[in-house]
Design a protein around this motif. Structure first.
Motif, PDB file in Angstrom:
ATOM      1  N   MET A   1       1.030  -1.307   0.004  1.00 27.33           N
ATOM      2  CA  MET A   1       0.052   0.070  -0.075  1.00 27.33           C
ATOM      3  C   MET A   1       0.938   1.187   0.114  1.00 27.33           C
ATOM      4  SD  MET A   1      -2.982   1.537   2.566  1.00 27.33           S
ATOM      5  CE  MET A   1      -3.783   0.116   3.024  1.00 27.33           C
ATOM      6  N   ALA A   2       0.583   2.102  -0.709  1.00 25.58           N
ATOM      7  CA  ALA A   2       1.393   3.257  -0.884  1.00 25.58           C
ATOM      8  C   ALA A   2       0.893   4.409   0.426  1.00 25.58           C
ATOM      9  CB  ALA A   2       0.787   4.171  -2.281  1.00 25.58           C
ATOM     10  N   THR A   3       2.005   4.908   0.890  1.00 22.27           N
ATOM     11  CA  THR A   3       1.774   5.929   2.051  1.00 22.27           C
ATOM     12  C   THR A   3       1.392   7.198   1.339  1.00 22.27           C
ATOM     13  OG1 THR A   3       4.224   6.710   1.704  1.00 22.27           O
ATOM     14  CG2 THR A   3       3.567   4.804   3.242  1.00 22.27           C
ATOM     15  N   VAL A   4       0.673   7.799   1.928  1.00 25.05           N
ATOM     16  CA  VAL A   4       0.046   9.042   1.585  1.00 25.05           C
ATOM     17  C   VAL A   4       0.473  10.098   2.400  1.00 25.05           C
ATOM     18  CG1 VAL A   4      -2.052  10.719   1.056  1.00 25.05           C
ATOM     19  CG2 VAL A   4      -2.140   8.016   0.731  1.00 25.05           C
ATOM     20  N   THR A   5       0.881  11.477   2.020  1.00 23.88           N
ATOM     21  CA  THR A   5       1.404  12.494   2.951  1.00 23.88           C
ATOM     22  C   THR A   5       0.575  13.222   3.313  1.00 23.88           C
ATOM     23  OG1 THR A   5       2.511  13.498   1.146  1.00 23.88           O
ATOM     24  CG2 THR A   5       3.969  12.218   2.183  1.00 23.88           C
ATOM     25  N   PRO A   6       0.545  13.659   4.328  1.00 19.82           N
ATOM     26  CA  PRO A   6      -0.836  14.713   5.001  1.00 19.82           C
ATOM     27  C   PRO A   6      -0.401  15.951   4.386  1.00 19.82           C
ATOM     28  CG  PRO A   6       0.793  14.047   6.823  1.00 19.82           C
ATOM     29  CD  PRO A   6       1.204  13.229   5.452  1.00 19.82           C
ATOM     30  N   PRO A   7      -1.498  16.691   3.746  1.00 17.28           N
ATOM     31  CA  PRO A   7      -0.958  18.192   3.291  1.00 17.28           C
ATOM     32  C   PRO A   7      -0.621  18.831   4.326  1.00 17.28           C
ATOM     33  CG  PRO A   7      -3.577  17.674   3.653  1.00 17.28           C
ATOM     34  CD  PRO A   7      -2.957  16.567   4.146  1.00 17.28           C
ATOM     35  N   ALA A   8       0.088  20.064   3.737  1.00 18.15           N
ATOM     36  CA  ALA A   8       1.033  20.910   4.464  1.00 18.15           C
ATOM     37  C   ALA A   8      -0.102  21.709   5.633  1.00 18.15           C
ATOM     38  CB  ALA A   8       1.535  21.746   3.635  1.00 18.15           C
ATOM     39  N   SER A   9       0.224  21.873   6.684  1.00 17.09           N
ATOM     40  CA  SER A   9      -0.735  22.548   7.599  1.00 17.09           C
ATOM     41  C   SER A   9      -1.070  23.900   7.084  1.00 17.09           C
ATOM     42  CB  SER A   9       0.024  22.663   9.088  1.00 17.09           C
ATOM     43  OG  SER A   9       1.036  23.592   9.036  1.00 17.09           O
ATOM     44  N   GLY A  10      -2.322  24.084   7.157  1.00 21.90           N
ATOM     45  CA  GLY A  10      -2.794  25.582   6.587  1.00 21.90           C
ATOM     46  C   GLY A  10      -3.345  25.226   5.155  1.00 21.90           C
ATOM     47  N   GLY A  11      -3.208  24.206   4.548  1.00 19.02           N
ATOM     48  CA  GLY A  11      -3.543  24.070   3.511  1.00 19.02           C
ATOM     49  C   GLY A  11      -4.889  24.302   3.068  1.00 19.02           C
ATOM     50  N   ALA A  12      -5.857  23.582   4.014  1.00 21.08           N
ATOM     51  CA  ALA A  12      -7.199  23.794   4.012  1.00 21.08           C
ATOM     52  C   ALA A  12      -7.520  25.565   4.389  1.00 21.08           C
ATOM     53  CB  ALA A  12      -7.918  23.007   4.844  1.00 21.08           C
ATOM     54  N   ASP A  13      -7.077  25.885   5.230  1.00 18.79           N
ATOM     55  CA  ASP A  13      -7.184  27.202   5.598  1.00 18.79           C
ATOM     56  C   ASP A  13      -7.124  28.181   4.284  1.00 18.79           C
ATOM     57  OD1 ASP A  13      -8.219  26.672   8.122  1.00 18.79           O
ATOM     58  OD2 ASP A  13      -6.257  26.748   9.002  1.00 18.79           O
ATOM     59  N   ALA A  14      -5.657  27.745   3.751  1.00 16.16           N
ATOM     60  CA  ALA A  14      -5.438  28.720   2.481  1.00 16.16           C
ATOM     61  C   ALA A  14      -6.288  28.477   1.385  1.00 16.16           C
ATOM     62  CB  ALA A  14      -4.031  28.347   2.064  1.00 16.16           C
ATOM     63  N   ALA A  15      -6.919  27.424   1.303  1.00 16.99           N
ATOM     64  CA  ALA A  15      -7.754  26.921   0.237  1.00 16.99           C
ATOM     65  C   ALA A  15      -9.139  27.762   0.540  1.00 16.99           C
ATOM     66  CB  ALA A  15      -8.022  25.612  -0.064  1.00 16.99           C
ATOM     67  N   ILE A  16      -9.618  27.701   1.725  1.00 16.30           N
ATOM     68  CA  ILE A  16     -10.685  28.521   1.993  1.00 16.30           C
ATOM     69  C   ILE A  16     -10.604  29.978   1.952  1.00 16.30           C
ATOM     70  CG2 ILE A  16     -12.337  29.123   4.035  1.00 16.30           C
ATOM     71  CD1 ILE A  16     -11.908  25.845   5.070  1.00 16.30           C
ATOM     72  N   ALA A  17      -9.595  30.613   2.343  1.00 15.87           N
ATOM     73  CA  ALA A  17      -9.437  32.034   2.277  1.00 15.87           C
ATOM     74  C   ALA A  17      -9.391  32.341   0.758  1.00 15.87           C
ATOM     75  CB  ALA A  17      -7.973  32.293   2.840  1.00 15.87           C
ATOM     76  N   LYS A  18      -8.848  31.614  -0.139  1.00 20.52           N
ATOM     77  CA  LYS A  18      -8.910  31.863  -1.561  1.00 20.52           C
ATOM     78  C   LYS A  18     -10.108  31.904  -1.915  1.00 20.52           C
ATOM     79  CE  LYS A  18      -6.370  30.673  -5.668  1.00 20.52           C
ATOM     80  NZ  LYS A  18      -5.263  29.563  -6.336  1.00 20.52           N
ATOM     81  N   MET A  19     -10.958  30.660  -1.435  1.00 16.10           N
ATOM     82  CA  MET A  19     -12.351  30.637  -2.022  1.00 16.10           C
ATOM     83  C   MET A  19     -13.348  31.971  -1.727  1.00 16.10           C
ATOM     84  SD  MET A  19     -13.590  26.680  -2.280  1.00 16.10           S
ATOM     85  CE  MET A  19     -13.179  26.597  -0.385  1.00 16.10           C
ATOM     86  N   GLU A  20     -12.828  32.468  -0.353  1.00 15.42           N
ATOM     87  CA  GLU A  20     -13.798  33.497   0.186  1.00 15.42           C
ATOM     88  C   GLU A  20     -13.371  34.717  -0.676  1.00 15.42           C
ATOM     89  OE1 GLU A  20     -12.587  33.632   4.285  1.00 15.42           O
ATOM     90  OE2 GLU A  20     -14.136  32.340   4.825  1.00 15.42           O
ATOM     91  N   ALA A  21     -12.063  34.852  -0.907  1.00 10.44           N
ATOM     92  CA  ALA A  21     -11.629  36.090  -1.728  1.00 10.44           C
ATOM     93  C   ALA A  21     -12.248  35.997  -3.189  1.00 10.44           C
ATOM     94  CB  ALA A  21     -10.057  36.057  -1.931  1.00 10.44           C
TER      95      ALA A  21
END
Length: 53
Positions: A1-21
């Motif tokens: 099974m391949a290992t999945v690296t977690p997204p960088a911290s703040g990735g979701a927050d950054a995406a949400i901020a970008k969508m809000e903008a």
């Protein structure tokens, strides 16, 4: 099974901020369009000659 690296911290927050903008920009543009079309409709109504009874 391949290992999945977690997204960088703040990735979701950054995406949400970008969508809000993006949404804020769209709302501003929509408001401006509504303002302009309302003015144009008002001007058009003012220029129409309505028969007097």
């Amino acid at each position: 099974m391949a290992t999945v690296t977690p997204p960088a911290s703040g990735g979701a927050d950054a995406a949400i901020a970008k969508m809000e903008a993006a949404f804020d920009a769209a709302i501003e543009k929509s408001a401006k369009i509504t303002e302009i079309t309302t003015e144009k409709k008002t001007e058009l109504d003012a220029t129409k000659q309505r028969p007097q009874n």
